[in-house]
Design a protein around this motif. Structure first.
Motif, PDB file in Angstrom:
ATOM      1  N   LEU B 119       0.820  -1.205   0.000  1.00  0.00           N
ATOM      2  CA  LEU B 119       0.000   0.000   0.000  1.00  0.00           C
ATOM      3  C   LEU B 119       0.855   1.257   0.000  1.00  0.00           C
ATOM      4  O   LEU B 119       0.567   2.224  -0.706  1.00  0.00           O
ATOM      5  CB  LEU B 119      -0.914   0.007   1.232  1.00  0.00           C
ATOM      6  N   ALA B 120       1.934   1.228   0.811  1.00  0.00           N
ATOM      7  CA  ALA B 120       2.685   2.468   1.030  1.00  0.00           C
ATOM      8  C   ALA B 120       3.410   2.928  -0.229  1.00  0.00           C
ATOM      9  O   ALA B 120       3.449   4.125  -0.518  1.00  0.00           O
ATOM     10  CB  ALA B 120       3.673   2.277   2.172  1.00  0.00           C
ATOM     11  N   ILE B 121       3.980   1.990  -0.976  1.00  0.00           N
ATOM     12  CA  ILE B 121       4.801   2.404  -2.126  1.00  0.00           C
ATOM     13  C   ILE B 121       3.955   3.102  -3.199  1.00  0.00           C
ATOM     14  O   ILE B 121       4.233   4.251  -3.548  1.00  0.00           O
ATOM     15  CB  ILE B 121       5.590   1.205  -2.687  1.00  0.00           C
ATOM     16  N   PRO B 122       2.868   2.468  -3.708  1.00  0.00           N
ATOM     17  CA  PRO B 122       2.075   3.196  -4.718  1.00  0.00           C
ATOM     18  C   PRO B 122       1.444   4.476  -4.188  1.00  0.00           C
ATOM     19  O   PRO B 122       1.446   5.505  -4.878  1.00  0.00           O
ATOM     20  CB  PRO B 122       1.006   2.184  -5.142  1.00  0.00           C
ATOM     21  N   ILE B 123       0.933   4.450  -2.946  1.00  0.00           N
ATOM     22  CA  ILE B 123       0.292   5.658  -2.412  1.00  0.00           C
ATOM     23  C   ILE B 123       1.324   6.759  -2.223  1.00  0.00           C
ATOM     24  O   ILE B 123       1.072   7.933  -2.528  1.00  0.00           O
ATOM     25  CB  ILE B 123      -0.428   5.353  -1.081  1.00  0.00           C
ATOM     26  N   ILE B 211       4.288   5.798   4.040  1.00  0.00           N
ATOM     27  CA  ILE B 211       3.775   6.709   3.008  1.00  0.00           C
ATOM     28  C   ILE B 211       4.458   8.060   3.139  1.00  0.00           C
ATOM     29  O   ILE B 211       4.909   8.656   2.155  1.00  0.00           O
ATOM     30  CB  ILE B 211       2.238   6.883   3.126  1.00  0.00           C
ATOM     31  N   ARG B 212       4.563   8.533   4.386  1.00  0.00           N
ATOM     32  CA  ARG B 212       5.190   9.840   4.599  1.00  0.00           C
ATOM     33  C   ARG B 212       6.648   9.832   4.160  1.00  0.00           C
ATOM     34  O   ARG B 212       7.124  10.773   3.529  1.00  0.00           O
ATOM     35  CB  ARG B 212       5.080  10.232   6.069  1.00  0.00           C
ATOM     36  N   THR B 213       7.357   8.743   4.507  1.00  0.00           N
ATOM     37  CA  THR B 213       8.765   8.660   4.118  1.00  0.00           C
ATOM     38  C   THR B 213       8.899   8.623   2.605  1.00  0.00           C
ATOM     39  O   THR B 213       9.693   9.355   2.004  1.00  0.00           O
ATOM     40  CB  THR B 213       9.403   7.394   4.711  1.00  0.00           C
ATOM     41  N   THR B 217      10.797  11.456   0.263  1.00  0.00           N
ATOM     42  CA  THR B 217      11.965  11.163  -0.571  1.00  0.00           C
ATOM     43  C   THR B 217      11.641  11.385  -2.035  1.00  0.00           C
ATOM     44  O   THR B 217      12.459  11.928  -2.790  1.00  0.00           O
ATOM     45  CB  THR B 217      12.427   9.706  -0.375  1.00  0.00           C
ATOM     46  N   MET B 218      10.439  10.966  -2.450  1.00  0.00           N
ATOM     47  CA  MET B 218      10.050  11.160  -3.848  1.00  0.00           C
ATOM     48  C   MET B 218      10.043  12.642  -4.201  1.00  0.00           C
ATOM     49  O   MET B 218      10.491  13.034  -5.284  1.00  0.00           O
ATOM     50  CB  MET B 218       8.642  10.588  -4.086  1.00  0.00           C
ATOM     51  N   LEU B 219       9.535  13.471  -3.292  1.00  0.00           N
ATOM     52  CA  LEU B 219       9.489  14.910  -3.554  1.00  0.00           C
ATOM     53  C   LEU B 219      10.895  15.467  -3.721  1.00  0.00           C
ATOM     54  O   LEU B 219      11.141  16.323  -4.576  1.00  0.00           O
ATOM     55  CB  LEU B 219       8.777  15.628  -2.411  1.00  0.00           C
ATOM     56  N   ASP B 220      11.819  14.961  -2.887  1.00  0.00           N
ATOM     57  CA  ASP B 220      13.210  15.409  -3.005  1.00  0.00           C
ATOM     58  C   ASP B 220      13.793  15.005  -4.347  1.00  0.00           C
ATOM     59  O   ASP B 220      14.507  15.762  -4.990  1.00  0.00           O
ATOM     60  CB  ASP B 220      14.062  14.785  -1.889  1.00  0.00           C
ATOM     61  N   GLU B 221      13.495  13.753  -4.756  1.00  0.00           N
ATOM     62  CA  GLU B 221      14.178  13.186  -5.909  1.00  0.00           C
ATOM     63  C   GLU B 221      13.603  13.674  -7.240  1.00  0.00           C
ATOM     64  O   GLU B 221      14.328  13.825  -8.207  1.00  0.00           O
ATOM     65  CB  GLU B 221      14.102  11.653  -5.875  1.00  0.00           C
ATOM     66  N   LEU B 250      12.990   4.031  -2.702  1.00  0.00           N
ATOM     67  CA  LEU B 250      12.721   2.736  -2.081  1.00  0.00           C
ATOM     68  C   LEU B 250      13.693   2.446  -0.936  1.00  0.00           C
ATOM     69  O   LEU B 250      13.324   1.808   0.056  1.00  0.00           O
ATOM     70  CB  LEU B 250      12.844   1.639  -3.141  1.00  0.00           C
ATOM     71  N   ASN B 251      14.937   2.940  -1.068  1.00  0.00           N
ATOM     72  CA  ASN B 251      15.963   2.592  -0.080  1.00  0.00           C
ATOM     73  C   ASN B 251      15.589   2.915   1.358  1.00  0.00           C
ATOM     74  O   ASN B 251      15.656   2.040   2.210  1.00  0.00           O
ATOM     75  CB  ASN B 251      17.285   3.278  -0.434  1.00  0.00           C
ATOM     76  N   PRO B 252      15.215   4.170   1.659  1.00  0.00           N
ATOM     77  CA  PRO B 252      14.944   4.456   3.067  1.00  0.00           C
ATOM     78  C   PRO B 252      13.793   3.635   3.630  1.00  0.00           C
ATOM     79  O   PRO B 252      13.809   3.315   4.814  1.00  0.00           O
ATOM     80  CB  PRO B 252      14.617   5.956   3.089  1.00  0.00           C
ATOM     81  N   ILE B 253      12.806   3.286   2.803  1.00  0.00           N
ATOM     82  CA  ILE B 253      11.705   2.527   3.401  1.00  0.00           C
ATOM     83  C   ILE B 253      12.046   1.050   3.527  1.00  0.00           C
ATOM     84  O   ILE B 253      11.565   0.393   4.431  1.00  0.00           O
ATOM     85  CB  ILE B 253      10.349   2.769   2.692  1.00  0.00           C
ATOM     86  N   VAL B 254      12.917   0.551   2.658  1.00  0.00           N
ATOM     87  CA  VAL B 254      13.359  -0.832   2.858  1.00  0.00           C
ATOM     88  C   VAL B 254      14.274  -0.904   4.079  1.00  0.00           C
ATOM     89  O   VAL B 254      14.268  -1.877   4.833  1.00  0.00           O
ATOM     90  CB  VAL B 254      14.077  -1.369   1.604  1.00  0.00           C
ATOM     91  N   ALA B 255      15.025   0.185   4.310  1.00  0.00           N
ATOM     92  CA  ALA B 255      15.927   0.199   5.459  1.00  0.00           C
ATOM     93  C   ALA B 255      15.175   0.066   6.770  1.00  0.00           C
ATOM     94  O   ALA B 255      15.717  -0.419   7.759  1.00  0.00           O
ATOM     95  CB  ALA B 255      16.744   1.487   5.458  1.00  0.00           C
ATOM     96  N   THR B 256      13.906   0.501   6.798  1.00  0.00           N
ATOM     97  CA  THR B 256      13.154   0.412   8.048  1.00  0.00           C
ATOM     98  C   THR B 256      12.330  -0.873   8.141  1.00  0.00           C
ATOM     99  O   THR B 256      11.528  -1.027   9.055  1.00  0.00           O
ATOM    100  CB  THR B 256      12.196   1.610   8.199  1.00  0.00           C
TER     101      THR B 256
END
Lengths: 389, 331
Positions: B119-123, B211-213, B217-221, B250-256
């Protein structure tokens, strides 16, 4: 990124109050530049709408926690034997003829037997109007154990007033929630202080000592964070002897809750210390001959205090939720102490949900408190660095 | 890569050892030992118990030996024979009590993780690409609410809604007709139909956070030069998004992932208790209330082992995903 000057080359001051923003006069610019750090923080915090709402909600909670004896219409233990599992009463301001009346009133309730299920059901008796009176005499109490009184903010003289219904013993749920607010918030605050001290000391030692001490402490924190702590605290809470007094249990649970949040803070303190140590102004102070304690308290502490306050406000919800979770399953506080979690114990099963849904009311308070703290935490995080964009 | 895995593996082993000591301490914490309790039980059943018998039993079980020795005995029993001791309340071996329940717990945790990231990645991508749209605000609001509501309260609310509105019960993992039936395809389908409720409940808080993370990150990138460059070359927008910024985000959210798993396992007992699932949750709580230390200790050990092994696996996943990690750089 908006630039800090507008098209005409005038300075735009992003954190000035909205009313000033049209055309900052020289005087106002001066005010911005001479404002103290905390003033800047407050201006910036005020811009965060949700945080402001959160702060107001927290203020209300604080008042409730301070004087529930006065605000609640009843004592937490007064039993209304005629109102076991009674539903909440609706407050009316329109009478039967649709005319606006003051003070507001509730209708009396009568119990009737359902002919099919033989269960007692409650019906509004619209012939009896019970006016709600303010500053009314009721159950005697001693405010903060000092001032005896029996005046309540509101209540009724005849009949009864149960805004959130009654529980299994006919105690007024609304009053009990107000009293529980004091217990739940106090656990959060004391737990926070414990977390704060632990985090500050352990993080401080880690950041200052460096080397193998730092390494050991960091590995230990990693270890704590990689095990599911809630079950661990549940096991610890379960080991408390059953014959302990509720007060002793209260303090132990507070201690356990306090253990929930310190790892995060210790990490923050350590990383801040490490980065500050290398900062130019610290080096400057050192060269100028400042003592260690002066450097720490005069230069380092003010620069990361705001971050710590932010972290504290963010970890507060976890304390409240931890207490609620422990008490909810019967491992935390025990009656006669009332907290939100203790109150929710009654709403554990489907039967309670189906028959007495108002026993859920404490959930609203839990969620409101947590939301308010998250918003305030967010706002404070933005405000913590008032010079940033 | 092999070196990285070996290093992580060693850390995992050390952590498991430290964990076993902590669990052992919690077992020893309540006053009285197994022999005392057994004697108390027999007395309450009307059997005459002599002081001599208690001492004899204590000696037989090795309870009179010093603490480190008792620990070694306990842990070697677990490692060599899979013997977690005897449940004090049910008087059968702990392994029999836990049985297939731990499998349900593990399955529930995995399902919750799948929900969280599914859910988090597409949203998160959507919220970043359509920043400040109605959908973005909607998910932000939902995210706040999701983080503020503890999972067991959410389970209660769901239960309330299902009972009051739909007049059905979302609790349990099987429909009544499959409760005692042997495993079959139909039972499995029925199981999946029930599993999603607790899995979703457990996933909500983590999803909100991720989702927030992901969005941040997407906004930054998405405004970085490499994205503009790819767009200038005429790459299609969807392909571009998924191929460049999404992969970085994807990296920071996989890291958690490890923390998510820990949080899910921590919340699981309460949710299972509220929803009356036939997994380890309700068992864990009753064992705590009964001070059934061997049973609760075993489960604490299993829960924590699940998260530590899960963290190990997520570390390896991250290393596969991000070469900087496997070369020991700090990200």
């Amino acid at each position: 990124m908006a630039s800090t000057t507008d098209v005409l080359g005038r300075l735009r001051l992003p954190w000035l109050p909205r009313v000033w923003r049209k055309a900052p006069s020289q005087e106002q610019e001066l005010k911005y530049y001479t404002a103290s750090q905390f003033q800047l923080m407050w201006w910036k915090f005020r811009r965060h709408r949700l945080a402001l709402i959160g702060a107001i909600i927290l203020g209300i909670f604080l008042v409730i926690a301070l004087i529930p004896e006065f605000l609640a219409p009843y004592d937490a233990f007064t039993r209304d034997a005629g109102y076991l599992y009674g539903p909440p009463q609706a407050v009316h301001i329109l009478d039967a003829n649709g005319k606006l009346t003051w003070p507001p009133f509730v209708y009396g309730q009568t119990f009737v037997m359902d002919p099919n299920t033989y269960q007692l059901a409650v019906q509004e008796d619209t012939s009896v109007e019970i006016p709600i009176q303010f500053l009314v005499e009721g159950d005697p109490y001693k405010l903060w154990g000092l001032f005896p009184s029996n005046i309540h903010l509101f209540g009724v003289e005849k009949g009864f007033l149960h805004l959130a219904g009654g529980d299994e013993l006919g105690r007024d749920l609304f009053s009990r929630i107000l009293f529980a607010t004091r217990v739940s918030l106090s656990i959060g605050v004391i737990g926070l202080i414990i977390s704060f001290l632990l985090g500050l000391i352990i993080g401080g030692v880690s950041g200052f000592a460096g080397g193998w001490v730092d390494n050991t402490i960091q590995r230990f924190i990693e270890f704590i964070r990689s095990i599911p702590t809630l079950p661990l605290w549940m096991v610890l809470a379960a080991a408390l002897p059953k014959e302990w007094s509720p007060l002793l249990v209260y303090f132990t649970i507070t201690l356990i809750i306090g253990l929930l949040g310190w790892t995060h803070l210790a990490r923050r303190v350590r990383s801040k210390l490490l980065s500050l140590r290398e900062d130019d102004y610290i080096t400057a102070a050192r060269i100028a001959g400042s003592s260690d304690s002066r450097i720490i308290f005069r230069h380092m502490l003010p620069s990361f205090l705001s971050y710590i306050i932010v972290d504290l406000s963010i970890s507060f919800p976890y304390m409240i939720l931890g207490e609620t979770a422990l008490s909810f399953i019967g491992l935390g506080l025990r009656p006669p102490v009332v907290s939100w979690g203790v109150l929710l114990q009654q709403a554990q099963n489907v039967r309670a949900i189906a028959l007495y849904p108002w026993l859920f009311t404490p959930i609203i308070f839990v969620i409101l408190a947590v939301l308010a703290f998250s918003f305030v935490g967010d706002g404070m995080r933005d405000a913590a660095d008032p010079y940033s964009r | 890569m092999a070196k990285f895995i070996l290093q992580r593996f060693l850390i995992m082993v050390v952590m498991l050892a430290a964990l076993s000591i902590i669990v052992f301490v919690t077992i020893e914490l309540p006053p009285g030992d197994f022999a005392d309790r057994q004697a108390y039980r027999m007395k309450s059943m009307g059997v005459q118990v002599h002081e001599q018998d208690i001492i004899q039993m204590r000696h037989q079980l090795g309870l009179d030996r010093p603490l480190p020795e008792r620990y070694l005995l306990w842990i070697s029993n677990i490692l060599l024979h899979g013997n977690f001791g005897i449940s004090l309340s049910q008087h059968i071996p702990v392994t029999e009590v836990i049985g297939e329940r731990i499998g349900f717990t593990a399955l529930l945790a995995v399902a919750a993780i799948v929900f969280t990231y599914g859910l988090a990645i597409p949203i998160g991508i959507y919220s970043a690409v359509r920043q400040y749209s109605v959908g973005d605000y909607f998910f932000t609001f939902l995210g706040y609410l999701g983080m503020a509501t503890p999972s067991f309260l959410l389970a209660l609310v769901l239960l309330y809604i299902s009972v009051m509105v739909f007049n059905s019960n979302v609790g349990g993992l099987f429909s009544p007709q499959f409760q005692e039936a042997p495993w079959s395809w139909d039972k499995f389908v029925d199981f999946l139909k029930h599993l999603w409720v607790p899995a979703l409940v457990l996933a909500v808080a983590g999803t909100a956070f991720e989702i927030r993370t992901m969005r941040a990150t997407m906004l930054d990138e998405k405004n970085k030069l490499y994205v503009t460059a790819a767009r200038a070359r005429g790459m299609s927008e969807l392909q571009l998004l998924l191929k460049y910024p999404a992969r970085v985000a994807l990296n920071p959210i996989v890291a958690t992932l490890g923390w998510e798993l820990t949080a899910i396992i921590a919340g699981a007992p309460l949710v299972s208790f509220v929803l009356a699932l036939p997994d380890t949750g309700p068992l864990f709580l009753t064992s705590l209330l009964d001070q059934d230390v061997y049973l609760s200790g075993a489960m604490l050990l299993l829960f924590s082992t699940l998260t530590i092994v899960g963290t190990f696996l997520s570390d390896i996943m991250l290393a596969i995903l991000d070469p900087r990690v496997r070369h020991g750089e700090r990200v």
